[in-house]
Scaffold this active site. Structure first.
Site, PDB file in Angstrom:
ATOM      1  N   PRO A 130       0.657  -1.365  -0.191  1.00 52.89           N
ATOM      2  CA  PRO A 130      -0.115   0.106  -0.070  1.00 52.89           C
ATOM      3  C   PRO A 130       0.886   1.336   0.103  1.00 52.89           C
ATOM      4  O   PRO A 130       0.460   2.115  -0.659  1.00 52.89           O
ATOM      5  CB  PRO A 130      -0.610  -0.206   1.346  1.00 52.89           C
ATOM      6  CG  PRO A 130      -0.800  -1.922   1.575  1.00 52.89           C
ATOM      7  CD  PRO A 130       0.360  -2.181   1.064  1.00 52.89           C
ATOM      8  N   ARG A 243       9.522  -7.460 -18.278  1.00 57.82           N
ATOM      9  CA  ARG A 243       9.325  -6.310 -18.607  1.00 57.82           C
ATOM     10  C   ARG A 243       8.904  -6.353 -20.097  1.00 57.82           C
ATOM     11  O   ARG A 243       8.078  -5.658 -20.785  1.00 57.82           O
ATOM     12  CB  ARG A 243      10.052  -5.175 -18.085  1.00 57.82           C
ATOM     13  CG  ARG A 243       9.845  -4.501 -16.992  1.00 57.82           C
ATOM     14  CD  ARG A 243      10.514  -3.453 -16.329  1.00 57.82           C
ATOM     15  NE  ARG A 243      10.037  -2.909 -15.267  1.00 57.82           N
ATOM     16  CZ  ARG A 243      11.046  -2.448 -14.103  1.00 57.82           C
ATOM     17  NH1 ARG A 243      12.123  -2.187 -14.455  1.00 57.82           N
ATOM     18  NH2 ARG A 243      10.407  -2.240 -13.180  1.00 57.82           N
ATOM     19  N   GLN A 279      -8.416   9.222 -46.983  1.00 53.75           N
ATOM     20  CA  GLN A 279      -7.038   9.629 -46.941  1.00 53.75           C
ATOM     21  C   GLN A 279      -6.752   9.845 -45.340  1.00 53.75           C
ATOM     22  O   GLN A 279      -5.661   9.369 -44.745  1.00 53.75           O
ATOM     23  CB  GLN A 279      -6.294  10.773 -47.565  1.00 53.75           C
ATOM     24  CG  GLN A 279      -6.256  10.335 -49.085  1.00 53.75           C
ATOM     25  CD  GLN A 279      -5.368  11.180 -49.838  1.00 53.75           C
ATOM     26  OE1 GLN A 279      -5.141  12.271 -49.489  1.00 53.75           O
ATOM     27  NE2 GLN A 279      -4.840  10.910 -51.051  1.00 53.75           N
ATOM     28  N   GLN A 337     -11.870   5.257 -32.452  1.00 53.68           N
ATOM     29  CA  GLN A 337     -12.068   6.163 -33.285  1.00 53.68           C
ATOM     30  C   GLN A 337     -12.833   5.704 -34.252  1.00 53.68           C
ATOM     31  O   GLN A 337     -14.026   6.103 -34.919  1.00 53.68           O
ATOM     32  CB  GLN A 337     -11.128   7.244 -33.381  1.00 53.68           C
ATOM     33  CG  GLN A 337     -11.394   8.580 -33.570  1.00 53.68           C
ATOM     34  CD  GLN A 337     -12.330   9.202 -32.490  1.00 53.68           C
ATOM     35  OE1 GLN A 337     -12.375   8.846 -31.552  1.00 53.68           O
ATOM     36  NE2 GLN A 337     -13.228  10.214 -32.822  1.00 53.68           N
ATOM     37  N   GLU A 364       4.383  -3.611 -13.457  1.00 60.17           N
ATOM     38  CA  GLU A 364       5.811  -4.093 -13.504  1.00 60.17           C
ATOM     39  C   GLU A 364       6.472  -2.801 -13.798  1.00 60.17           C
ATOM     40  O   GLU A 364       7.267  -2.728 -14.745  1.00 60.17           O
ATOM     41  CB  GLU A 364       5.702  -5.130 -14.834  1.00 60.17           C
ATOM     42  CG  GLU A 364       5.319  -6.435 -14.101  1.00 60.17           C
ATOM     43  CD  GLU A 364       5.469  -7.622 -15.071  1.00 60.17           C
ATOM     44  OE1 GLU A 364       6.497  -7.696 -15.686  1.00 60.17           O
ATOM     45  OE2 GLU A 364       4.309  -8.415 -15.209  1.00 60.17           O
ATOM     46  N   GLY A 365       6.176  -1.796 -13.252  1.00 62.21           N
ATOM     47  CA  GLY A 365       6.923  -0.618 -13.487  1.00 62.21           C
ATOM     48  C   GLY A 365       6.069   0.404 -14.339  1.00 62.21           C
ATOM     49  O   GLY A 365       6.084   0.232 -15.439  1.00 62.21           O
TER      50      GLY A 365
HETATM   51  N1  COS Z   1      19.181  -5.982 -12.030  1.00 60.93           N
HETATM   52  C1  COS Z   1      20.054  -6.033 -11.140  1.00 60.93           C
HETATM   53  N2  COS Z   1      20.321  -5.532 -10.184  1.00 60.93           N
HETATM   54  C2  COS Z   1      19.478  -4.198 -10.172  1.00 60.93           C
HETATM   55  C3  COS Z   1      18.805  -3.699 -11.227  1.00 60.93           C
HETATM   56  C4  COS Z   1      18.631  -4.484 -12.223  1.00 60.93           C
HETATM   57  N3  COS Z   1      17.830  -4.438 -13.101  1.00 60.93           N
HETATM   58  N4  COS Z   1      18.430  -2.577 -11.122  1.00 60.93           N
HETATM   59  C5  COS Z   1      18.904  -2.135  -9.953  1.00 60.93           C
HETATM   60  N5  COS Z   1      19.626  -3.208  -9.384  1.00 60.93           N
HETATM   61  C6  COS Z   1      20.660  -3.007  -8.200  1.00 60.93           C
HETATM   62  C7  COS Z   1      21.599  -1.755  -8.392  1.00 60.93           C
HETATM   63  O1  COS Z   1      22.623  -2.151  -8.824  1.00 60.93           O
HETATM   64  C8  COS Z   1      21.749  -1.277  -6.728  1.00 60.93           C
HETATM   65  O2  COS Z   1      22.836  -2.378  -6.286  1.00 60.93           O
HETATM   66  P1  COS Z   1      24.329  -1.735  -5.832  1.00 60.93           P
HETATM   67  O3  COS Z   1      23.902  -0.778  -4.961  1.00 60.93           O
HETATM   68  O4  COS Z   1      25.095  -2.932  -5.512  1.00 60.93           O
HETATM   69  O5  COS Z   1      24.719  -1.031  -7.234  1.00 60.93           O
HETATM   70  C9  COS Z   1      20.646  -1.756  -6.056  1.00 60.93           C
HETATM   71  O6  COS Z   1      19.962  -2.728  -7.237  1.00 60.93           O
HETATM   72  C10 COS Z   1      19.361  -0.693  -5.847  1.00 60.93           C
HETATM   73  O7  COS Z   1      19.377  -0.010  -7.024  1.00 60.93           O
HETATM   74  P2  COS Z   1      18.674   1.495  -7.069  1.00 60.93           P
HETATM   75  O8  COS Z   1      19.719   2.310  -6.287  1.00 60.93           O
HETATM   76  O9  COS Z   1      18.649   1.774  -8.612  1.00 60.93           O
HETATM   77  O10 COS Z   1      17.477   1.496  -6.515  1.00 60.93           O
HETATM   78  P3  COS Z   1      16.267   2.579  -6.285  1.00 60.93           P
HETATM   79  O11 COS Z   1      15.432   2.172  -5.163  1.00 60.93           O
HETATM   80  O12 COS Z   1      16.730   3.602  -6.663  1.00 60.93           O
HETATM   81  O13 COS Z   1      15.229   1.810  -7.626  1.00 60.93           O
HETATM   82  C11 COS Z   1      13.695   1.856  -9.239  1.00 60.93           C
HETATM   83  C12 COS Z   1      14.470   2.677  -8.441  1.00 60.93           C
HETATM   84  C13 COS Z   1      12.598   2.928  -9.854  1.00 60.93           C
HETATM   85  C14 COS Z   1      14.729   1.402 -10.438  1.00 60.93           C
HETATM   86  C15 COS Z   1      12.916   0.546  -8.853  1.00 60.93           C
HETATM   87  O14 COS Z   1      12.460   0.986  -7.613  1.00 60.93           O
HETATM   88  C16 COS Z   1      11.714   0.089  -9.639  1.00 60.93           C
HETATM   89  O15 COS Z   1      12.179  -0.489 -10.739  1.00 60.93           O
HETATM   90  N6  COS Z   1      10.644   0.517  -9.435  1.00 60.93           N
HETATM   91  C17 COS Z   1       9.357   0.091 -10.082  1.00 60.93           C
HETATM   92  C18 COS Z   1       8.885  -1.290  -9.362  1.00 60.93           C
HETATM   93  C19 COS Z   1       7.902  -2.029 -10.180  1.00 60.93           C
HETATM   94  O16 COS Z   1       8.022  -2.470 -11.297  1.00 60.93           O
HETATM   95  N7  COS Z   1       7.006  -2.289  -9.417  1.00 60.93           N
HETATM   96  C20 COS Z   1       5.904  -3.094 -10.086  1.00 60.93           C
HETATM   97  C21 COS Z   1       5.784  -4.349  -9.230  1.00 60.93           C
HETATM   98  S1  COS Z   1       5.371  -5.872 -10.091  1.00 60.93           S
HETATM   99  S2  COS Z   1       3.489  -5.641 -10.809  1.00 60.93           S
END
Ligand code: COS
Length: 382
Positions: A130, A243, A279, A337, A364-365
């Site tokens: 949440p 994704r 067209q 449309q 998924e983001g």
């Molecule tokens: N694969 C492997 N490792 C990853 C990665 C990936 N795709 N993306 C990030 N990491 C690692 C990073 O390298 C980092 O590790 P190190 O500190 O050792 O380098 C660690 O994970 C943390 O990454 P980051 O600092 O980017 O974390 P954030 O909290 O800033 O992440 C985003 C931000 C927005 C990228 C993340 O929270 C995200 O993808 N959010 C969307 C979530 C989502 O898809 N939700 C839907 C749920 S499923 S329906």
């Protein structure tokens, strides 16, 4: 006749083309199903897809040792989505729900995969909460140690297959470090004591969805997937695979919208001639076809890159998902449309595509998060 020319692109091998052809024929015989009772429809779809062998690419173990083939996952989602959004959903969640086990699970955890592939067990991926959707690292759900057990407390929400799943991949804070480095992943069977479906959630394109409550759920330490503190990276690695497949599902919806629009443009008479002779209509159809091809190139580029052995496809997968889902929304809007009143009439295929596509730009983001992910990659970060 749907455009299948993309299957000739060099991203694919003969086995992909054969799979697409066989699946298309299966879909024509079996889909769409009646969506009246979505839980029952989903259960039946998982069972039938499993029995007929279509869930094989969703999970890997000693019995099915090939790496997860993202091109096969994408082709399957695209094809199923063209016929029935719920069939695509049923397929996709078997993969997303077990992705962490396929990639990081122990032999014991992988025993579940035989069942999920056979359609005998339903899987779910429980990440969002949440208070933390896009900001995964901010999750509250706690997993505390108690001897050889972990005790889970908290809530998950927007969980697809919530309510009908037999197993959940659950992410919880184990506290090795603050933020992203203090999260771990767990395999939680639905019959665990203290687990309950707190609320069923209804959305514009109905599918099983729920808010879940974990009240002192005690699971053995052996239920942890991967290592303590690796949960965030595990979640991101699974999302890197799936994704692109969301983009592929969007492609399937968009292709169906274009097919329906071409049919409409040829058949519908306006001002004494078929709609297709205007067209302005040709302009819409051309833009739809262009957006679909551009999206398909990004989706299958991402899938091929992963299959070719890239360690990470974070940038490619984010681009594919963002572009394909946003463009599919535009393509489907044009289809509505072109269909006039019929396009918004309940029960019309174009009306259902209009509802189906919207959530793909969120789950998924969200599209906005994909832009953050792409920008970070461009700027040389994570
Ligand atoms: N694969 C492997 N490792 C990853 C990665 C990936 N795709 N993306 C990030 N990491 C690692 C990073 O390298 C980092 O590790 P190190 O500190 O050792 O380098 C660690 O994970 C943390 O990454 P980051 O600092 O980017 O974390 P954030 O909290 O800033 O992440 C985003 C931000 C927005 C990228 C993340 O929270 C995200 O993808 N959010 C969307 C979530 C989502 O898809 N939700 C839907 C749920 S499923 S329906």
């Amino acid at each position: 006749m749907p455009d299948r020319s993309f299957l000739g692109w060099p991203f694919f091998e003969t086995r992909h083309r054969a799979w697409a052809e066989k699946l298309d024929a299966w879909c024509a015989r079996n889909l769409p199903v009646d969506h009246h009772d979505v839980d029952a429809a989903c259960r039946a779809l998982v069972r039938t897809l499993g029995e007929d062998g279509w869930l094989k690419p969703t999970a890997i173990d000693a019995e099915n040792p090939a790496p997860l083939d993202v091109r096969t996952l994408c082709i399957t989602r695209e094809t199923l989505a063209r016929y029935d959004g719920l069939a695509d959903f049923a397929f996709a969640m078997q993969g997303l729900g077990t992705g962490a086990i396929s990639l990081f699970g122990t032999a014991e955890q992988k025993l579940w995969l035989k069942k999920t592939r056979a359609g005998e067990a339903i899987a779910a991926f429980a990440l969002s909460e949440p208070r933390s959707g896009s900001d995964v690292a901010n999750m509250d759900m706690a997993a505390t140690t108690d001897g050889d057990f972990y005790v889970l407390d908290g809530e998950k929400t927007w969980i697809s297959n919530g309510g009908i799943a037999d197993i959940y991949t659950v992410f919880a804070r184990t506290g090795e470090a603050p933020g992203a480095k203090g999260i771990s992943a767990f395999l939680v069977p639905a019959d665990s004591k203290g687990f309950k479906v707190a609320e069923r959630l209804e959305v514009i394109a109905p599918h099983p969805l729920a808010r879940l409550a974990f009240d002192g759920v005690r699971i053995p330490a052996s239920a942890m997937i991967g290592k303590p503190g690796d949960g965030f990276k595990i979640a991101m690695s699974v999302l890197d695979v799936f994704r692109s497949t969301v983009g592929a599902a969007a492609l399937g919806f968009a292709r169906r919208a274009l097919d329906e629009s071409v049919k409409r443009a040829r058949e519908r008479q306006v001002f004494g001639a078929p709609l297709a002779e205007l067209q302005m209509v040709q302009g819409h159809l051309a833009e739809m076809a262009l957006d679909i091809d551009a999206a398909a190139l990004l989706v299958y580029r991402a899938a091929w890159t992963k299959d070719a052995g890239a360690a990470r496809v974070t940038r490619e997968a984010a681009m594919a998902k963002l572009y394909a889902t946003d463009k599919a929304q535009e393509v489907i809007d044009k289809a509505v449309q072109l269909h006039g009143g019929d396009g918004v009439r309940k029960g019309h295929i174009v009306e259902s595509l209009y509802r189906e596509i919207r959530a793909l730009r969120i789950y998924e983001g969200a599209s906005d998060v994909q832009k953050v992910v792409i920008a970070r990659q461009v700027l040389g970060g994570n």
